[in-house]
Scaffold this motif. Structure first.
Motif, PDB file in Angstrom:
ATOM      1  N   ARG A  38    -109.652 -53.663 -39.614  1.00 52.93           N
ATOM      2  CA  ARG A  38    -109.591 -52.204 -39.608  1.00 52.93           C
ATOM      3  C   ARG A  38    -109.655 -51.753 -41.058  1.00 52.93           C
ATOM      4  O   ARG A  38    -109.242 -52.471 -41.959  1.00 52.93           O
ATOM      5  N   SER A  39    -110.140 -50.543 -41.252  1.00 54.87           N
ATOM      6  CA  SER A  39    -110.200 -50.009 -42.609  1.00 54.87           C
ATOM      7  C   SER A  39    -108.789 -49.703 -43.093  1.00 54.87           C
ATOM      8  O   SER A  39    -107.862 -49.511 -42.303  1.00 54.87           O
ATOM      9  N   ALA A  40    -108.653 -49.625 -44.409  1.00 53.97           N
ATOM     10  CA  ALA A  40    -107.359 -49.276 -45.002  1.00 53.97           C
ATOM     11  C   ALA A  40    -106.923 -47.902 -44.515  1.00 53.97           C
ATOM     12  O   ALA A  40    -105.738 -47.683 -44.242  1.00 53.97           O
ATOM     13  N   ALA A  41    -107.865 -46.982 -44.378  1.00 58.09           N
ATOM     14  CA  ALA A  41    -107.535 -45.634 -43.909  1.00 58.09           C
ATOM     15  C   ALA A  41    -106.996 -45.665 -42.482  1.00 58.09           C
ATOM     16  O   ALA A  41    -106.028 -44.962 -42.159  1.00 58.09           O
ATOM     17  N   GLU A  42    -107.594 -46.476 -41.628  1.00 54.34           N
ATOM     18  CA  GLU A  42    -107.131 -46.577 -40.240  1.00 54.34           C
ATOM     19  C   GLU A  42    -105.728 -47.179 -40.175  1.00 54.34           C
ATOM     20  O   GLU A  42    -104.864 -46.687 -39.437  1.00 54.34           O
ATOM     21  N   VAL A  43    -105.501 -48.225 -40.956  1.00 52.18           N
ATOM     22  CA  VAL A  43    -104.173 -48.851 -40.970  1.00 52.18           C
ATOM     23  C   VAL A  43    -103.147 -47.875 -41.540  1.00 52.18           C
ATOM     24  O   VAL A  43    -102.030 -47.759 -41.028  1.00 52.18           O
ATOM     25  N   ASN A  44    -103.529 -47.138 -42.574  1.00 49.00           N
ATOM     26  CA  ASN A  44    -102.635 -46.147 -43.163  1.00 49.00           C
ATOM     27  C   ASN A  44    -102.253 -45.089 -42.118  1.00 49.00           C
ATOM     28  O   ASN A  44    -101.082 -44.677 -42.048  1.00 49.00           O
ATOM     29  N   GLU A  45    -103.203 -44.666 -41.305  1.00 54.28           N
ATOM     30  CA  GLU A  45    -102.897 -43.698 -40.238  1.00 54.28           C
ATOM     31  C   GLU A  45    -101.900 -44.270 -39.249  1.00 54.28           C
ATOM     32  O   GLU A  45    -101.002 -43.575 -38.782  1.00 54.28           O
ATOM     33  N   ARG A  46    -102.034 -45.551 -38.930  1.00 56.83           N
ATOM     34  CA  ARG A  46    -101.080 -46.195 -38.011  1.00 56.83           C
ATOM     35  C   ARG A  46     -99.688 -46.264 -38.632  1.00 56.83           C
ATOM     36  O   ARG A  46     -98.691 -46.092 -37.942  1.00 56.83           O
ATOM     37  N   ILE A  47     -99.635 -46.526 -39.927  1.00 54.15           N
ATOM     38  CA  ILE A  47     -98.343 -46.555 -40.626  1.00 54.15           C
ATOM     39  C   ILE A  47     -97.704 -45.172 -40.578  1.00 54.15           C
ATOM     40  O   ILE A  47     -96.515 -45.031 -40.265  1.00 54.15           O
ATOM     41  N   ARG A  48     -98.484 -44.142 -40.874  1.00 54.00           N
ATOM     42  CA  ARG A  48     -97.970 -42.773 -40.837  1.00 54.00           C
ATOM     43  C   ARG A  48     -97.486 -42.395 -39.434  1.00 54.00           C
ATOM     44  O   ARG A  48     -96.430 -41.782 -39.277  1.00 54.00           O
ATOM     45  N   ALA A  49     -98.257 -42.780 -38.420  1.00 59.70           N
ATOM     46  CA  ALA A  49     -97.877 -42.478 -37.034  1.00 59.70           C
ATOM     47  C   ALA A  49     -96.580 -43.197 -36.655  1.00 59.70           C
ATOM     48  O   ALA A  49     -95.724 -42.627 -35.968  1.00 59.70           O
ATOM     49  N   LEU A  50     -96.424 -44.422 -37.115  1.00 58.96           N
ATOM     50  CA  LEU A  50     -95.202 -45.178 -36.841  1.00 58.96           C
ATOM     51  C   LEU A  50     -93.997 -44.453 -37.426  1.00 58.96           C
ATOM     52  O   LEU A  50     -92.977 -44.275 -36.756  1.00 58.96           O
ATOM     53  N   TRP A  51     -94.099 -44.009 -38.672  1.00 62.66           N
ATOM     54  CA  TRP A  51     -92.992 -43.292 -39.305  1.00 62.66           C
ATOM     55  C   TRP A  51     -92.700 -41.983 -38.594  1.00 62.66           C
ATOM     56  O   TRP A  51     -91.533 -41.599 -38.443  1.00 62.66           O
ATOM     57  N   MET A  52     -93.744 -41.292 -38.146  1.00 62.09           N
ATOM     58  CA  MET A  52     -93.531 -40.030 -37.419  1.00 62.09           C
ATOM     59  C   MET A  52     -92.803 -40.290 -36.099  1.00 62.09           C
ATOM     60  O   MET A  52     -91.857 -39.584 -35.754  1.00 62.09           O
ATOM     61  N   ARG A  53     -93.247 -41.309 -35.351  1.00 64.80           N
ATOM     62  CA  ARG A  53     -92.596 -41.648 -34.079  1.00 64.80           C
ATOM     63  C   ARG A  53     -91.150 -42.043 -34.297  1.00 64.80           C
ATOM     64  O   ARG A  53     -90.277 -41.731 -33.501  1.00 64.80           O
ATOM     65  N   ALA A  54     -90.903 -42.753 -35.389  1.00 63.94           N
ATOM     66  CA  ALA A  54     -89.563 -43.268 -35.658  1.00 63.94           C
ATOM     67  C   ALA A  54     -88.635 -42.198 -36.226  1.00 63.94           C
ATOM     68  O   ALA A  54     -87.426 -42.409 -36.295  1.00 63.94           O
ATOM     69  N   GLY A  55     -89.180 -41.098 -36.636  1.00 60.03           N
ATOM     70  CA  GLY A  55     -88.348 -40.035 -37.195  1.00 60.03           C
ATOM     71  C   GLY A  55     -87.742 -40.390 -38.542  1.00 60.03           C
ATOM     72  O   GLY A  55     -86.697 -39.877 -38.909  1.00 60.03           O
ATOM     73  N   GLY A  56     -88.406 -41.286 -39.269  1.00 67.01           N
ATOM     74  CA  GLY A  56     -87.945 -41.622 -40.613  1.00 67.01           C
ATOM     75  C   GLY A  56     -86.955 -42.771 -40.684  1.00 67.01           C
ATOM     76  O   GLY A  56     -86.528 -43.153 -41.767  1.00 67.01           O
ATOM     77  N   SER A  57     -86.558 -43.325 -39.548  1.00 63.37           N
ATOM     78  CA  SER A  57     -85.620 -44.449 -39.528  1.00 63.37           C
ATOM     79  C   SER A  57     -86.150 -45.501 -38.556  1.00 63.37           C
ATOM     80  O   SER A  57     -86.218 -45.256 -37.350  1.00 63.37           O
TER      81      SER A  57
END
Length: 59
Positions: A12-31
């Motif tokens: 996957r592109s770095a941009a796609e992986v970065n989006e997944r990382i951002r989505a993970l943090w959003m789902r987790a609510g920062g923790s």
């Protein structure tokens, strides 16, 4: 495919992986839970690999 299971050769592109990382943090609510932390760590390793691959292609 789950975000934590990337088959060898699947890139996957770095941009796609970065989006997944951002989505993970959003789902987790920062923790992050223990499971989310493991997913995050895998994504960061994948992101770093993608960045290196993109730099090599650009060179």
């Amino acid at each position: 495919m789950s975000p934590t299971s990337v088959s060898p050769g699947s890139v996957r592109s770095a941009a796609e992986v970065n989006e997944r990382i951002r989505a993970l943090w959003m789902r987790a609510g920062g923790s992050l839970s223990t499971q989310e932390r493991a997913e995050y760590e895998l994504l960061v390793v994948e992101w770093a690999s993608a960045i290196r691959g993109e730099v090599v292609k650009a060179a």
